[in-house]
Motif scaffolding. Structure first.
Motif, PDB file in Angstrom:
ATOM      1  N   GLY A 213     -13.066  -8.890 -12.576  1.00  0.00           N
ATOM      2  CA  GLY A 213     -14.227  -8.775 -13.031  1.00  0.00           C
ATOM      3  C   GLY A 213     -14.373  -7.927 -14.397  1.00  0.00           C
ATOM      4  N   GLY A 214     -13.238  -7.688 -14.345  1.00  0.00           N
ATOM      5  CA  GLY A 214     -12.642  -7.374 -15.736  1.00  0.00           C
ATOM      6  C   GLY A 214     -13.286  -5.908 -15.578  1.00  0.00           C
ATOM      7  N   ASP A 215     -13.577  -5.101 -14.697  1.00  0.00           N
ATOM      8  CA  ASP A 215     -14.397  -3.774 -14.143  1.00  0.00           C
ATOM      9  C   ASP A 215     -12.742  -2.547 -14.980  1.00  0.00           C
ATOM     10  N   VAL A 216     -12.798  -2.059 -15.758  1.00  0.00           N
ATOM     11  CA  VAL A 216     -11.609  -1.384 -16.394  1.00  0.00           C
ATOM     12  C   VAL A 216     -11.676  -0.230 -15.486  1.00  0.00           C
ATOM     13  N   PRO A 217     -12.754   0.595 -15.216  1.00  0.00           N
ATOM     14  CA  PRO A 217     -13.003   2.293 -14.839  1.00  0.00           C
ATOM     15  C   PRO A 217     -13.108   2.253 -13.278  1.00  0.00           C
ATOM     16  N   THR A 218     -13.187   0.223 -12.008  1.00  0.00           N
ATOM     17  CA  THR A 218     -12.490   0.849 -11.243  1.00  0.00           C
ATOM     18  C   THR A 218     -11.131   0.481 -11.151  1.00  0.00           C
ATOM     19  N   VAL A 219     -10.540  -1.178 -12.025  1.00  0.00           N
ATOM     20  CA  VAL A 219      -9.659  -0.941 -11.278  1.00  0.00           C
ATOM     21  C   VAL A 219      -9.073   0.404 -12.007  1.00  0.00           C
ATOM     22  N   GLN A 220      -8.903   1.325 -13.063  1.00  0.00           N
ATOM     23  CA  GLN A 220      -8.047   2.515 -14.020  1.00  0.00           C
ATOM     24  C   GLN A 220      -8.361   3.131 -12.511  1.00  0.00           C
ATOM     25  N   THR A 221      -9.467   3.372 -12.061  1.00  0.00           N
ATOM     26  CA  THR A 221      -9.448   4.882 -10.808  1.00  0.00           C
ATOM     27  C   THR A 221      -9.193   4.093  -9.894  1.00  0.00           C
ATOM     28  N   VAL A 222      -9.055   3.531  -8.991  1.00  0.00           N
ATOM     29  CA  VAL A 222      -8.539   3.414  -7.968  1.00  0.00           C
ATOM     30  C   VAL A 222      -6.288   2.996  -8.582  1.00  0.00           C
ATOM     31  N   THR A 223      -6.520   2.652  -9.515  1.00  0.00           N
ATOM     32  CA  THR A 223      -4.911   2.553  -9.576  1.00  0.00           C
ATOM     33  C   THR A 223      -4.131   3.994  -9.351  1.00  0.00           C
ATOM     34  N   VAL A 224      -5.545   4.383  -9.981  1.00  0.00           N
ATOM     35  CA  VAL A 224      -4.825   6.007 -10.301  1.00  0.00           C
ATOM     36  C   VAL A 224      -4.485   6.952  -9.072  1.00  0.00           C
ATOM     37  N   ILE A 225      -5.713   6.696  -8.598  1.00  0.00           N
ATOM     38  CA  ILE A 225      -5.869   7.485  -7.111  1.00  0.00           C
ATOM     39  C   ILE A 225      -4.104   7.058  -6.571  1.00  0.00           C
ATOM     40  N   PHE A 226      -3.930   5.471  -6.355  1.00  0.00           N
ATOM     41  CA  PHE A 226      -2.906   5.328  -5.845  1.00  0.00           C
ATOM     42  C   PHE A 226      -1.714   5.336  -6.168  1.00  0.00           C
ATOM     43  N   ALA A 227      -1.915   5.383  -7.858  1.00  0.00           N
ATOM     44  CA  ALA A 227      -0.724   6.567  -8.475  1.00  0.00           C
ATOM     45  C   ALA A 227      -0.447   8.158  -7.658  1.00  0.00           C
ATOM     46  N   VAL A 228      -1.348   8.947  -7.602  1.00  0.00           N
ATOM     47  CA  VAL A 228      -1.364  10.374  -7.063  1.00  0.00           C
ATOM     48  C   VAL A 228      -0.857  10.097  -5.635  1.00  0.00           C
ATOM     49  N   LEU A 229      -1.088   9.013  -5.043  1.00  0.00           N
ATOM     50  CA  LEU A 229      -0.449   9.048  -3.015  1.00  0.00           C
ATOM     51  C   LEU A 229       0.718   8.607  -3.461  1.00  0.00           C
ATOM     52  N   ILE A 230       1.357   8.401  -4.231  1.00  0.00           N
ATOM     53  CA  ILE A 230       2.745   7.389  -4.318  1.00  0.00           C
ATOM     54  C   ILE A 230       3.669   8.865  -5.290  1.00  0.00           C
ATOM     55  N   VAL A 231       3.068   9.886  -6.270  1.00  0.00           N
ATOM     56  CA  VAL A 231       3.614  10.773  -6.365  1.00  0.00           C
ATOM     57  C   VAL A 231       3.781  11.646  -4.955  1.00  0.00           C
ATOM     58  N   LEU A 232       2.617  11.444  -4.402  1.00  0.00           N
ATOM     59  CA  LEU A 232       2.692  12.593  -3.489  1.00  0.00           C
ATOM     60  C   LEU A 232       3.153  12.122  -2.068  1.00  0.00           C
ATOM     61  N   PHE A 233       3.485  10.646  -1.383  1.00  0.00           N
ATOM     62  CA  PHE A 233       4.206  10.351  -0.958  1.00  0.00           C
ATOM     63  C   PHE A 233       6.289  11.132  -0.965  1.00  0.00           C
ATOM     64  N   ASN A 234       5.868  10.516  -1.984  1.00  0.00           N
ATOM     65  CA  ASN A 234       7.249  10.089  -2.661  1.00  0.00           C
ATOM     66  C   ASN A 234       8.045  11.412  -2.313  1.00  0.00           C
ATOM     67  N   LEU A 235       7.303  12.638  -3.061  1.00  0.00           N
ATOM     68  CA  LEU A 235       7.359  13.864  -2.691  1.00  0.00           C
ATOM     69  C   LEU A 235       7.240  14.391  -1.204  1.00  0.00           C
TER      70      LEU A 235
END
Lengths: 334, 568, 311
Positions: free
Chosen positions: A296-318
């Motif tokens: 749906g081209g819903d930029v804010p949602t895609v961006q937020t979900v992805t960034v939360i995802f990124a936070v978890l990736i960085v955290l779990f890799n640590l």
């Protein structure tokens, strides 16, 4: 190790800022249009108005910093107001294009079913995979190993869109045991409703667990095999330790590094949801939220979900890196 | 609950005298479960415009009048439909008067008045609101409300078919009291209102999880006694058409499944499950191939590619276009892709019947005729069976969105064209990219960087004026318009433009119909710019125990949900 | 028994350097051929490979030929695998589809494994590069797949198609898209192993005698992280074959009438109750390929491990 952890955590902030910027660039570069899913009967001028009202046509940098401000300033304020009854002045919250409602509320709404189904499936997957991997390696080329290998390989090579539908046809259509459509409004309050929850979770959870277990058990097996032939195993046996201690303490501990890596890599994806499985069983968790937002081209949602995802990736890799040090004290980062 | 019951009984009792039927209790049939494979995102149709959102909202908010299953207008919240004859429309066609039925209440118990109607227009016409249905209110000068039950709409120009504002599922009335703080840029801040609009319809939202599930309960203040028969609704969204069909017809978990876009043999197999029945109805949706009149060659510089500067090297020849149409076996396409829910079509406007041109020339495949036409056009068969002219092969690129039926159509049509010596390169694109208007993407249907493309389109209501005027020269997508525009194939004819203007100035129904047919013919059988394939009906399915379902393609599919009931 | 063979090992290291190389390869080969799973695996894999490479020349039916009159047919002499809903011969489609699926699967897997292993080894071995490379891995892990792929198509499809022809262009695009988006797991796993390996006695010993880094990596590190790489490779093939079918939905893949195993499987799902064989053919083909590669990998791993060899 502590200083290392702190240094990494501090370093994570600029890293994440950079990552979220790149993610935003990718999302904005990819062809997307918040009006793409509307019927063609809505004329182009109206579509343009809709895009304008959403702020979709604002300059790239403006949009990025607005999003960042909303995430790190506005939303924490909202959270404080809700949690402690403070009365901060709240500006415009981060609004999803599709639903015109706050993005974080959408995410919070999706977490229960995602954790129930995807989380459980992951736990089940690990619980199945680790023992299978150990036994398979210890009794390499035994019947158990052969069957385990066979199932794992089928489990990984047959996609979930196939196993899911197969399960529905068998257990829902033919046998009528389990519902084919997940009820997200269901509330567990007593024994019978818990039973229903289990029933509706079984199929999606098993489909995902099979897929996850297949992967983890392979890494577990190969890593165990590598370690079983090491000199220290011979030494341990020579010292007269029981076979159980040798395998389950010495070998297992040393074999966990790749397994910890895989689990740490995949845990964030629990949050990311399981796109296809969610689609097949209509679990409508975070995976479905993300895919609909992308379509749906819903930029804010895609961006937020992805960034939360990124936070978890960085955290779990640590966390994985720290765990390496625990598993093998010889590993040093400093 | 008991309070509700006594109330319901009271209203039901008063209804007996009116209807003469049994006193039937509102909410007597318990729960009804509806499944849409596209999940509703918001229940305010003015902020979305997606079919799933409009239809789910239609159970809650209602327009003044709706179209019934035959495309006829029926009054909902008004006494009658305004016409020239009954004086509801003035002779100059500039003023329309709607008379609201007395005694209608919002679900919160407050009276429904003309102020709400006027507010709805104000809400949608607000320049910063980004209202998806603002086109429905085009041409309105002002709306007057002399008394609580009268709405007078004044148009600045004569409006010959004034049944778009407040008519049909796209344009329902929202409550002023609830939305008055939500005008313009504030619209998205009113999440509670957008997720739970107060309406006059048979149901009231109890909870809404966006893109997932809606629960509703019967509206205690609904104007018809004893309706709705169901006390609660679960409206689930998401998944696939396949899963919806299965849940209704095979496992019986749901009572109604929307828009089952599946191969007919798959639906038949599901129906064998015995729990539900597929139903179908026809509307105005036409699956068509559009011929690119401009050259999409990648060798042209960006900005000139696929624009009127460069006519298409092959398809500019009317004979080639006609041959391509003649070669297509439409009855076969219907059989493979739609079964009962499709009819071969040669018209762009194939319904309503009054607007349907007598054009059946394309229904029978004519391979030999097509070959002859290509020969005449100078395309001679080459060594490998592919035709050539001036050393150039007759090769076309053919794109459409990703969808199982469309990919089957592509394969069949490719085969049909191969039989007349035309080579085709197929492409499929993700629907959200293809139908998205991102001017930076080369893959949108507006940009049309292919020789032919296939999609479906329809029009709201029963009047095709807006639909036909899409094909005027100025509406071609081009770089100057940011690649926006509805004239996808870039057809351009001065005569057609003239007819389009004339249609806008004609009030007499017979003349309008004649004009519309003429325009339809110019696009289809005269020029073959648009090659219609299939008149696509709608297939939905309902549980065998669900009664009262009447499939309506002219309005929301859930238009008569108040009449739905459990068969005993 | 272990004693005897380890003596042999020891003996070998004293033998002439020139013959050492050859005898080692021979050794590996001997071990590989005694591995029953590996032999069957190779047999099946090369069988499939042979069938899809040679098959379309022998079974000459056009896989895209629509023959409506003979649609939905069962297994017959004319159509050994039956026909689909448009009357296309499924055997021809399976053969043709296998070419693409195996080519894409192997190439994309190789790309992702080589990329992953290289990043993993370098990050694990050189402390200074660990931070930047792992943050890069984090970035790639975090990037949303779908928009990323769409960006790749938008930017690169036409230039690639122009320089490598439409099919070559799509192949390169698809393989790189899959490779670029799937190397991270291998990298993380290999790095984890290398970190532990680096501190092992034999590596420390090698370092203390001044072995240069390149030699350390090729002689000591790489052989010891081979098994996780093998597992990644096996899983990578399955992943690539399935991802290919997902890509075609985005318009990133081959033309829609072009069969691949992943797509044949996906397209057949709605027809599963009526025509179960339609899902069985591609499902079995994919599983068999992955299984056979897995057993080959197992055999190769065992053969390359001197300790395993001696068991």
């Amino acid at each position: 190790m502590l200083t290392y952890t702190i240094r990494r955590l501090l370093l994570a902030i600029p890293t994440l800022l950079f990552i979220s910027f790149v993610i935003f660039a990718v999302i904005k570069l990819s062809p997307s249009d918040p009006t793409a899913n509307l019927p063609l009967t809505i004329p182009p001028e109206v579509r343009e108005k809709i895009r304008e009202s959403l702020g979709f046509n604002e300059p790239f940098i403006v949009q990025f910093f607005l999003w960042l401000k909303q995430l790190v300033v506005t939303e924490p304020k909202v959270w404080m107001n809700n949690a402690f009854g403070t009365e901060f002045e709240i500006g415009q919250r981060m609004i999803s294009y599709q639903t015109r409602s706050p993005v974080l509320d959408l995410i919070v709404q999706r977490i229960p079913q995602t954790l129930w189904v995807v989380g459980t499936s992951y736990v089940v997957g690990v619980l199945i995979a680790v023992p299978i991997g150990i036994i398979s390696a210890y009794k390499q080329y035994s019947v158990f190993d052969q069957i385990g290998t066979f199932i794992a390989m089928i489990g990984f090579s047959v996609p979930t869109f196939f196993t899911g539908v197969l399960m529905i046809l068998f257990f829902s259509v033919n046998l009528g045991w389990f519902p084919s459509i997940y009820d997200t409004t269901h509330v567990v309050e007593d024994w019978s409703s818990f039973l229903f929850q289990v029933k509706q979770m079984i199929m999606p959870t098993m489909v995902l667990a099979l897929f996850n277990a297949a992967q983890i058990s392979r890494y577990m097996r190969s890593s165990m095999l590598d370690n079983l032939t090491q000199d220290y195993v011979r030494t341990a046996r020579a010292k007269g330790l029981t076979e159980k201690t040798v395998v389950l303490v010495h070998v297992l501990r040393n074999s966990m590094i790749p397994v910890v890596t895989v689990i740490a890599l995949n845990l964030p994806s629990v949050f990311g949801g399981a796109l296809i499985t969610e689609q097949v069983f209509q679990v409508n968790g975070l995976g479905q939220l993300l895919i609909l937002a992308i379509q749906g081209g819903d930029v804010p949602t895609v961006q937020t979900v992805t960034v939360i995802f990124a936070v978890l990736i960085v955290l779990f890799n640590l966390i994985a890196d720290v765990l390496y040090g625990v598993l093998d004290p010889r590993i040093r980062y400093d | 609950m008991s309070k509700l019951k006594t109330l319901l009984l009271a209203t039901a009792a008063s209804a007996v005298a009116l209807t003469g039927a049994f006193a039937q209790e509102r909410g007597r049939d318990g729960e009804v479960k509806i499944i849409y494979w596209q999940a509703p995102s918001i229940l305010n149709p003015y902020l979305s415009g997606g079919t799933k959102d409009i239809e789910s909202a239609s159970m809650v908010v209602e327009p003044l009048a709706r179209f019934n299953q035959d495309g006829e207008l029926v009054p909902y919240l008004v006494d009658s439909i305004p016409t020239l004859e009954n004086g509801g429309i003035t002779a100059d066609n500039k003023t329309v008067t709607w008379k609201i039925t007395d005694g209608i209440k919002w679900s919160d118990g407050t009276p429904f008045t003309s102020a709400d109607v006027a507010f709805t227009a104000e809400y949608c016409r607000h320049p910063e609101g980004g209202c998806a249905q603002s086109a429905k209110f085009d041409g309105i000068d002002k709306i007057e409300t002399p008394d609580p039950l009268t709405v007078i709409i004044k148009y600045s120009e004569p409006k010959y078919v004034p049944y778009s504002a407040f008519v049909g599922g796209q344009s329902p009335i929202i409550q002023k009291a609830q939305f008055q703080e939500c005008l313009g840029a504030k619209a998205p801040e009113c999440t509670d209102a957008n997720f739970g609009p107060i309406g006059t319809g048979p149901f009231v939202v109890t909870s809404f999880k966006p893109n997932d599930v809606i629960t509703m309960k019967a509206n205690e203040n609904y104007r018809e006694a004893g309706k709705p028969a169901f006390a609660t609704v679960t409206f689930k969204g998401g998944g696939s058409a396949e899963a919806s069909g299965r849940a209704v017809m095979e496992t019986g978990e749901f009572d109604y499944g929307w828009n089952l876009q599946l191969a007919p043999s798959v639906i038949q197999e599901m129906a064998k499950g015995g729990k539900g029945t597929p139903i179908s109805a026809f509307g105005t949706l036409i699956e068509r191939i559009e011929m690119n009149m401009t050259d999409p060659s990648p060798s042209l510089p960006e900005g000139e590619r696929a624009t009127a500067k460069h006519p298409h090297p092959i398809l500019s020849d009317e004979k080639v276009r006609r041959a391509l149409s003649m070669a297509i076996d439409r009855p076969l396409l219907v059989e493979i892709g739609y079964g009962q829910a499709g009819r071969p079509a040669c018209n762009l406007v194939n319904a309503p019947i009054a607007y349907k041109s007598d054009n059946t020339g394309c229904l029978v495949q004519d391979i030999e005729g097509a070959k002859k036409l290509l020969d005449e056009a100078g395309w001679a068969p080459g060594g490998d069976g592919i035709r050539e002219k001036d050393g150039k092969k007759l090769k076309l690129s053919y794109q459409t969105s990703t969808n199982a039926v469309r990919q089957d159509f592509q394969a069949i049509i490719k085969q049909n064209w191969k039989d007349i010596g035309v080579d085709t390169e197929l492409r499929n694109l993700s629907g959200s990219v293809f139908f998205g208007g991102d001017p930076a993407s080369p893959d949108t249907f507006q940009k049309f960087y292919a020789d032919v493309e296939m999609y479906a389109n329809n029009f709201d209501g029963t009047d095709p004026e807006q639909y036909l005027t899409q094909y005027t020269c100025d509406k071609a997508p081009r770089p100057e318009t940011g690649w926006q525009g509805e004239n996808i194939n870039r057809y351009c004819s001065a005569e057609y433009d003239k007819l389009a203007v004339e249609l806008g100035r004609t009030g007499d129904p017979a003349k309008r119909q004649a004009l519309a047919k003429k325009m339809n013919d110019m696009l289809t059988k005269d020029s073959m710019t648009i090659v219609p394939l299939v008149d696509r009906g709608r297939v939905s399915a309902h549980a065998n125990s669900l009664g009262g379902v009447v499939l309506n393609t002219w309005d929301s599919e859930l238009w008569n949900v108040a009449d739905w009931h459990r068969k005993k | 028994m272990t004693d005897v063979t380890s003596k042999q090992e020891a003996m070998k290291s004293f033998t002439d350097l020139g013959t050492q190389q050859r005898s080692q390869i021979r050794d590996i080969w001997d071990q590989f051929t005694t591995h029953k799973g590996a032999l069957i695996g190779s047999f099946v894999f090369f069988g499939i490979l042979f069938a899809v490479v040679i098959g379309p020349w022998i079974w000459t039916l056009d896989p895209t030929f629509v023959d409506i009159r003979s649609r939905n047919q069962g297994v017959s002499f004319a159509h050994p695998f039956g026909t689909d809903q448009l009357g296309r011969d499924l055997f021809a489609r399976m053969l043709e589809g296998g070419r693409v699926s195996i080519a894409v699967g192997l190439t994309a897997m190789l790309l992702s494994v080589i990329l992953g292993a290289a990043v993993g080894v370098v990050a694990g071995f050189f402390q200074k590069l660990d931070g930047p490379l792992m943050r890069l891995t984090d970035l790639f892990l975090a990037l949303p797949l779908l928009p990323l792929l769409l960006v790749i198509v938008t930017l690169f499809r036409e230039p690639l198609a122009a320089s490598f022809g439409p099919e070559g262009g799509i192949f390169i695009l698809m393989v790189s898209a899959i490779g670029i988006t799937s190397w991270m797991q291998t990298a993380r796993i290999v790095r984890g192993d290398v970190l532990a390996l680096k501190e092992r006695d034999f590596v420390l010993a090698a370092r203390s005698i001044g072995t240069p880094s390149r030699r350390m990596i090729t002689r000591h590190v790489l052989p010891n992280v081979l098994s996780p790489i093998m597992v990644s490779a096996t899983l990578g093939i399955a992943n690539a074959i399935i991802t290919e079918s997902a890509l075609s939905f985005l318009g990133l893949g081959f033309p829609p009438d072009f069969p691949t195993w992943g797509r044949l499987l996906f397209d057949a799902i709605p027809y599963m109750p009526q025509y179960p064989m339609w899902v069985v053919w591609p499902g079995v083909a994919i599983s068999l390929t992955v299984l056979s590669v897995n057993y080959m990998g197992d055999g190769l791993r065992d053969a390359l491990d001197p300790r395993q060899r001696s068991r």
